[in-house]
Design a protein around this motif. Sequence first.
Motif, PDB file in Angstrom:
ATOM      1  N   THR A 111      34.111 -56.070 -15.627  1.00 34.78           N
ATOM      2  CA  THR A 111      33.206 -54.950 -15.955  1.00 34.78           C
ATOM      3  C   THR A 111      32.979 -54.033 -14.764  1.00 34.78           C
ATOM      4  OG1 THR A 111      31.156 -56.112 -15.321  1.00 34.78           O
ATOM      5  CG2 THR A 111      32.009 -56.478 -17.565  1.00 34.78           C
ATOM      6  N   MET A 112      33.492 -54.403 -13.599  1.00 37.88           N
ATOM      7  CA  MET A 112      33.224 -53.644 -12.379  1.00 37.88           C
ATOM      8  C   MET A 112      34.410 -52.770 -11.995  1.00 37.88           C
ATOM      9  SD  MET A 112      31.191 -56.439 -10.049  1.00 37.88           S
ATOM     10  CE  MET A 112      29.691 -57.204 -10.671  1.00 37.88           C
ATOM     11  N   ASN A 113      34.101 -51.668 -11.382  1.00 42.38           N
ATOM     12  CA  ASN A 113      35.130 -50.733 -10.931  1.00 42.38           C
ATOM     13  C   ASN A 113      34.927 -50.490  -9.433  1.00 42.38           C
ATOM     14  OD1 ASN A 113      37.257 -48.912 -10.955  1.00 42.38           O
ATOM     15  ND2 ASN A 113      35.930 -47.180 -11.467  1.00 42.38           N
ATOM     16  N   PRO A 114      35.406 -51.410  -8.606  1.00 43.59           N
ATOM     17  CA  PRO A 114      35.152 -51.310  -7.169  1.00 43.59           C
ATOM     18  C   PRO A 114      35.906 -50.149  -6.530  1.00 43.59           C
ATOM     19  CG  PRO A 114      36.748 -53.040  -7.606  1.00 43.59           C
ATOM     20  CD  PRO A 114      36.245 -52.582  -8.948  1.00 43.59           C
ATOM     21  N   PRO A 115      35.387 -49.620  -5.433  1.00 38.36           N
ATOM     22  CA  PRO A 115      36.098 -48.549  -4.729  1.00 38.36           C
ATOM     23  C   PRO A 115      37.390 -49.069  -4.134  1.00 38.36           C
ATOM     24  CG  PRO A 115      34.273 -49.369  -3.404  1.00 38.36           C
ATOM     25  CD  PRO A 115      34.140 -50.018  -4.746  1.00 38.36           C
ATOM     26  N   LYS A 116      38.315 -48.163  -3.891  1.00 38.92           N
ATOM     27  CA  LYS A 116      39.591 -48.566  -3.313  1.00 38.92           C
ATOM     28  C   LYS A 116      39.542 -48.376  -1.800  1.00 38.92           C
ATOM     29  CE  LYS A 116      42.431 -47.523  -7.372  1.00 38.92           C
ATOM     30  NZ  LYS A 116      43.573 -46.733  -7.909  1.00 38.92           N
ATOM     31  N   TYR A 117      39.678 -49.439  -1.080  1.00 44.84           N
ATOM     32  CA  TYR A 117      39.819 -49.358   0.369  1.00 44.84           C
ATOM     33  C   TYR A 117      40.611 -50.566   0.831  1.00 44.84           C
ATOM     34  CZ  TYR A 117      35.824 -52.615   0.624  1.00 44.84           C
ATOM     35  OH  TYR A 117      34.977 -53.678   0.488  1.00 44.84           O
ATOM     36  N   THR A 118      41.120 -50.481   2.033  1.00 43.89           N
ATOM     37  CA  THR A 118      41.972 -51.558   2.537  1.00 43.89           C
ATOM     38  C   THR A 118      41.233 -52.357   3.599  1.00 43.89           C
ATOM     39  OG1 THR A 118      42.920 -50.114   4.235  1.00 43.89           O
ATOM     40  CG2 THR A 118      44.070 -50.228   2.111  1.00 43.89           C
ATOM     41  N   PHE A 119      41.582 -53.609   3.712  1.00 45.48           N
ATOM     42  CA  PHE A 119      41.021 -54.477   4.740  1.00 45.48           C
ATOM     43  C   PHE A 119      42.022 -55.590   4.991  1.00 45.48           C
ATOM     44  CE2 PHE A 119      39.516 -55.756   0.598  1.00 45.48           C
ATOM     45  CZ  PHE A 119      39.724 -57.121   0.560  1.00 45.48           C
ATOM     46  N   ASP A 120      41.907 -56.195   6.145  1.00 40.93           N
ATOM     47  CA  ASP A 120      42.827 -57.272   6.517  1.00 40.93           C
ATOM     48  C   ASP A 120      42.356 -58.588   5.914  1.00 40.93           C
ATOM     49  OD1 ASP A 120      44.454 -55.617   8.040  1.00 40.93           O
ATOM     50  OD2 ASP A 120      43.210 -55.883   9.833  1.00 40.93           O
ATOM     51  N   ARG A 121      43.221 -59.202   5.108  1.00 39.91           N
ATOM     52  CA  ARG A 121      42.919 -60.518   4.555  1.00 39.91           C
ATOM     53  C   ARG A 121      43.199 -61.569   5.620  1.00 39.91           C
ATOM     54  NH1 ARG A 121      42.931 -60.963  -1.162  1.00 39.91           N
ATOM     55  NH2 ARG A 121      42.464 -63.168  -0.807  1.00 39.91           N
ATOM     56  N   LYS A 122      42.246 -62.427   5.885  1.00 41.77           N
ATOM     57  CA  LYS A 122      42.423 -63.523   6.829  1.00 41.77           C
ATOM     58  C   LYS A 122      42.797 -64.819   6.113  1.00 41.77           C
ATOM     59  CE  LYS A 122      40.892 -60.955  10.288  1.00 41.77           C
ATOM     60  NZ  LYS A 122      41.703 -60.547  11.433  1.00 41.77           N
TER      61      LYS A 122
END
Length: 214
Positions: A181-192
């Motif tokens: 149900t959520m529409n999160p913003p698009k941004y990038t981050f480093d997955r650890k």
Amino acid sequence: MKEDLIDKAINILDANFQKGGFTIPSKGLYPFQWKWDSGFIAIGFAHFDIEKAKTEIRTLLDAQWDNGFIPHIIFHTDNDSYFPGADFHQSELHPKSSKKYKSTGMTQPPVTGFVLQEMYRIAEDKETMLNFIREQIDKVYENHMYFYTNRDPQNEGLMYIYHNWESGTDNSPVWDDIWKTMNPPKYTFDRKDTTHVDASQRPSNRNMITIYTL
């Protein structure tokens, strides 16, 4: 076979016990102290090293905030292998947060009470363990009072959580319909996390973004 499993469990707990008096759940993946993990870890230690079990609980409760809150992660050390870390959570911005430890602003189920009960059941020296419980029980009580005071708006004995991580069932399928149900913003981050375990065993990037923006 049973003895081999017990020896393996003991070796893991001993290897994950840190100089600061706390135990990490998993090297690399979870390099800090987690609230309810520490409770179950203390029960494990109680079977073969009661002093480490006590230390685990002391260290956890030492990070309690002024309002009785106990954070779900306590950042005892600087470690960039986990995201989101202390710089992301910025617990120091809360006026009642611990001045001694950096932490998250989320909590986890209050298991410490029954953990102390179980440690007492396991302990051979009941009197010494009871003295330890007397030393720590006020903090356990204050943690429960935090929930009744801050997480029960209808005064019905039913607590609520701010975030799914507070349930302790972070990646449970029970959350899947909510994420949809959520529409999160698009941004990038480093997955650890995916550098330590198979990416297929971890939440998707979309889920991670949704979680961090709750």
